[in-house]
Design a protein around this motif. Structure first.
Motif, PDB file in Angstrom:
ATOM      1  N   SER A 171      11.829  46.973   1.190  1.00 19.56           N
ATOM      2  CA  SER A 171      10.840  47.973   0.967  1.00 19.56           C
ATOM      3  C   SER A 171      10.127  47.731  -0.299  1.00 19.56           C
ATOM      4  O   SER A 171      10.238  48.554  -1.275  1.00 19.56           O
ATOM      5  N   ILE A 172      10.052  46.627  -0.789  1.00 20.74           N
ATOM      6  CA  ILE A 172       9.524  46.314  -2.281  1.00 20.74           C
ATOM      7  C   ILE A 172       8.151  46.959  -2.645  1.00 20.74           C
ATOM      8  O   ILE A 172       7.207  46.744  -1.792  1.00 20.74           O
ATOM      9  N   ASP A 173       8.014  47.342  -3.638  1.00 18.78           N
ATOM     10  CA  ASP A 173       6.912  48.127  -3.976  1.00 18.78           C
ATOM     11  C   ASP A 173       6.413  47.670  -5.479  1.00 18.78           C
ATOM     12  O   ASP A 173       5.267  47.702  -5.993  1.00 18.78           O
ATOM     13  N   THR A 174       7.174  46.463  -6.053  1.00 18.10           N
ATOM     14  CA  THR A 174       6.919  45.857  -7.378  1.00 18.10           C
ATOM     15  C   THR A 174       7.144  44.288  -7.422  1.00 18.10           C
ATOM     16  O   THR A 174       8.499  44.463  -6.845  1.00 18.10           O
ATOM     17  N   ILE A 175       6.382  43.730  -7.827  1.00 18.53           N
ATOM     18  CA  ILE A 175       6.583  42.046  -7.745  1.00 18.53           C
ATOM     19  C   ILE A 175       6.485  41.619  -9.182  1.00 18.53           C
ATOM     20  O   ILE A 175       5.698  41.907  -9.903  1.00 18.53           O
ATOM     21  N   MET A 176       7.490  41.064  -9.709  1.00 18.05           N
ATOM     22  CA  MET A 176       7.484  40.258 -10.943  1.00 18.05           C
ATOM     23  C   MET A 176       7.617  38.554 -10.653  1.00 18.05           C
ATOM     24  O   MET A 176       8.494  38.178 -10.189  1.00 18.05           O
ATOM     25  N   HIS A 177       6.200  37.934 -10.597  1.00 17.23           N
ATOM     26  CA  HIS A 177       6.094  36.131 -10.239  1.00 17.23           C
ATOM     27  C   HIS A 177       6.615  35.793 -11.539  1.00 17.23           C
ATOM     28  O   HIS A 177       5.869  35.710 -12.454  1.00 17.23           O
ATOM     29  N   CYS A 178       7.860  35.210 -11.785  1.00 17.54           N
ATOM     30  CA  CYS A 178       8.150  34.169 -12.727  1.00 17.54           C
ATOM     31  C   CYS A 178       8.396  32.855 -12.187  1.00 17.54           C
ATOM     32  O   CYS A 178       8.949  32.025 -12.901  1.00 17.54           O
ATOM     33  N   ALA A 179       8.073  32.415 -10.872  1.00 15.71           N
ATOM     34  CA  ALA A 179       8.463  31.326 -10.312  1.00 15.71           C
ATOM     35  C   ALA A 179       7.342  30.230 -10.732  1.00 15.71           C
ATOM     36  O   ALA A 179       6.383  30.220 -10.681  1.00 15.71           O
ATOM     37  N   ALA A 180       7.788  29.221 -11.714  1.00 18.15           N
ATOM     38  CA  ALA A 180       6.957  28.016 -11.806  1.00 18.15           C
ATOM     39  C   ALA A 180       7.890  26.957 -12.470  1.00 18.15           C
ATOM     40  O   ALA A 180       8.861  27.066 -12.809  1.00 18.15           O
ATOM     41  N   GLN A 181       7.182  25.552 -12.564  1.00 17.34           N
ATOM     42  CA  GLN A 181       7.994  24.643 -12.869  1.00 17.34           C
ATOM     43  C   GLN A 181       7.823  24.506 -14.425  1.00 17.34           C
ATOM     44  O   GLN A 181       6.799  24.920 -14.795  1.00 17.34           O
ATOM     45  N   THR A 182       8.925  23.863 -15.034  1.00 20.07           N
ATOM     46  CA  THR A 182       9.037  23.476 -16.412  1.00 20.07           C
ATOM     47  C   THR A 182       8.875  22.335 -16.767  1.00 20.07           C
ATOM     48  O   THR A 182       8.900  21.531 -15.942  1.00 20.07           O
ATOM     49  N   HIS A 183       8.977  22.096 -18.265  1.00 22.12           N
ATOM     50  CA  HIS A 183       8.833  20.698 -18.622  1.00 22.12           C
ATOM     51  C   HIS A 183       7.722  19.969 -17.868  1.00 22.12           C
ATOM     52  O   HIS A 183       7.627  19.171 -17.009  1.00 22.12           O
ATOM     53  N   VAL A 184       6.568  19.804 -19.025  1.00 31.40           N
ATOM     54  CA  VAL A 184       5.517  19.164 -18.567  1.00 31.40           C
ATOM     55  C   VAL A 184       5.638  17.788 -18.402  1.00 31.40           C
ATOM     56  O   VAL A 184       4.952  17.155 -17.292  1.00 31.40           O
ATOM     57  N   ASP A 185       6.311  17.249 -18.977  1.00 32.44           N
ATOM     58  CA  ASP A 185       6.654  15.863 -18.997  1.00 32.44           C
ATOM     59  C   ASP A 185       7.000  15.681 -17.387  1.00 32.44           C
ATOM     60  O   ASP A 185       6.866  14.468 -16.630  1.00 32.44           O
ATOM     61  N   ASN A 186       7.592  16.659 -16.586  1.00 30.42           N
ATOM     62  CA  ASN A 186       8.124  16.183 -15.283  1.00 30.42           C
ATOM     63  C   ASN A 186       6.649  16.285 -14.326  1.00 30.42           C
ATOM     64  O   ASN A 186       6.530  15.690 -13.187  1.00 30.42           O
ATOM     65  N   SER A 187       5.636  17.010 -14.937  1.00 27.55           N
ATOM     66  CA  SER A 187       4.331  16.790 -13.993  1.00 27.55           C
ATOM     67  C   SER A 187       3.800  15.494 -14.105  1.00 27.55           C
ATOM     68  O   SER A 187       2.703  15.147 -13.004  1.00 27.55           O
ATOM     69  N   PHE A 188       4.050  14.549 -14.983  1.00 26.44           N
ATOM     70  CA  PHE A 188       3.377  13.425 -14.898  1.00 26.44           C
ATOM     71  C   PHE A 188       3.880  12.397 -13.896  1.00 26.44           C
ATOM     72  O   PHE A 188       3.337  11.633 -13.087  1.00 26.44           O
ATOM     73  N   GLY A 189       5.197  12.491 -13.402  1.00 26.50           N
ATOM     74  CA  GLY A 189       5.893  11.705 -12.226  1.00 26.50           C
ATOM     75  C   GLY A 189       5.419  12.411 -11.097  1.00 26.50           C
ATOM     76  O   GLY A 189       5.355  11.650  -9.963  1.00 26.50           O
ATOM     77  N   ASN A 190       5.415  13.596 -10.898  1.00 28.85           N
ATOM     78  CA  ASN A 190       5.321  14.126  -9.451  1.00 28.85           C
ATOM     79  C   ASN A 190       4.265  15.527  -9.640  1.00 28.85           C
ATOM     80  O   ASN A 190       4.534  16.487  -9.577  1.00 28.85           O
ATOM     81  N   SER A 191       3.029  15.373  -9.777  1.00 34.86           N
ATOM     82  CA  SER A 191       1.957  16.578 -10.274  1.00 34.86           C
ATOM     83  C   SER A 191       2.015  17.500  -9.140  1.00 34.86           C
ATOM     84  O   SER A 191       1.916  18.514  -9.360  1.00 34.86           O
ATOM     85  N   PHE A 192       2.098  17.257  -7.666  1.00 26.89           N
ATOM     86  CA  PHE A 192       2.053  17.922  -6.619  1.00 26.89           C
ATOM     87  C   PHE A 192       3.035  18.952  -6.602  1.00 26.89           C
ATOM     88  O   PHE A 192       2.847  20.026  -6.539  1.00 26.89           O
ATOM     89  N   GLU A 193       4.389  18.469  -6.621  1.00 30.87           N
ATOM     90  CA  GLU A 193       5.689  19.306  -6.776  1.00 30.87           C
ATOM     91  C   GLU A 193       5.559  20.201  -7.866  1.00 30.87           C
ATOM     92  O   GLU A 193       5.974  21.289  -7.789  1.00 30.87           O
ATOM     93  N   PHE A 194       5.221  19.611  -9.085  1.00 31.21           N
ATOM     94  CA  PHE A 194       5.104  20.520 -10.296  1.00 31.21           C
ATOM     95  C   PHE A 194       4.322  21.860 -10.165  1.00 31.21           C
ATOM     96  O   PHE A 194       4.564  22.732 -10.483  1.00 31.21           O
ATOM     97  N   THR A 195       2.871  21.640  -9.429  1.00 33.21           N
ATOM     98  CA  THR A 195       2.318  22.700  -9.355  1.00 33.21           C
ATOM     99  C   THR A 195       1.972  23.567  -8.137  1.00 33.21           C
ATOM    100  O   THR A 195       1.393  24.419  -7.898  1.00 33.21           O
ATOM    101  N   LYS A 196       3.018  23.177  -7.251  1.00 28.10           N
ATOM    102  CA  LYS A 196       2.981  23.626  -5.809  1.00 28.10           C
ATOM    103  C   LYS A 196       3.350  25.194  -6.000  1.00 28.10           C
ATOM    104  O   LYS A 196       2.823  25.987  -5.197  1.00 28.10           O
TER     105      LYS A 196
END
Length: 130
Positions: free
Chosen positions: A80-105
């Motif tokens: 019965s959720i009425d409020t959402i706090m969305h904090c899901a995100a990948q961190t560490h920009v360096d990780n985006s260089f190797g696999n940008s798709f997974e990083f931004t998914k």
């Protein structure tokens, strides 16, 4: 829209550093609120961050991915959720260089999944993305 007092909150990405502190604080400070937390427990999250909340009756941990529309819809309805706090995100920009798709998914695909679930269930009064 009038004022909204949350009663059933979903925090996505809750085992990450900042979100886990928010979840633990909310569980302690608002025992009448039901707190469901969702995290897929990847490299930037740690379930141990939520240990302070584990024994609380108003706390529920769910391991899963916000990319799963079935899971997100299920949680919104069954908890019965009425409020959402969305904090899901990948961190560490360096990780985006190797696999940008997974990083931004999480942001590019996961956020629309959550927003669509909000629309479909029609019960969300407050959505916050951090």
């Amino acid at each position: 829209m009038g004022s909204h007092t949350p009663k059933n909150i979903l925090i996505v990405g809750a085992a990450r550093f900042i979100a886990s502190h928010v979840a633990n604080k909310l569980v302690r400070s608002y025992p009448d609120y039901k707190m469901a937390v969702l995290d897929k427990l990847d490299y930037c999250s740690n379930r141990k961050n939520l240990i302070p909340s584990k024994p609380s009756p108003n706390f529920k941990f769910v391991k899963g991915d916000i990319g799963s529309a079935d899971l997100v819809n299920y949680l919104l309805i069954t908890e019965s959720i009425d409020t959402i706090m969305h904090c899901a995100a990948q961190t560490h920009v360096d990780n985006s260089f190797g696999n940008s798709f997974e990083f931004t998914k999480n942001i590019i695909y996961g956020t629309p999944v959550i927003l669509e679930a909000c629309k479909v269930t029609g019960q969300i009064r407050k959505f916050s993305e951090h």
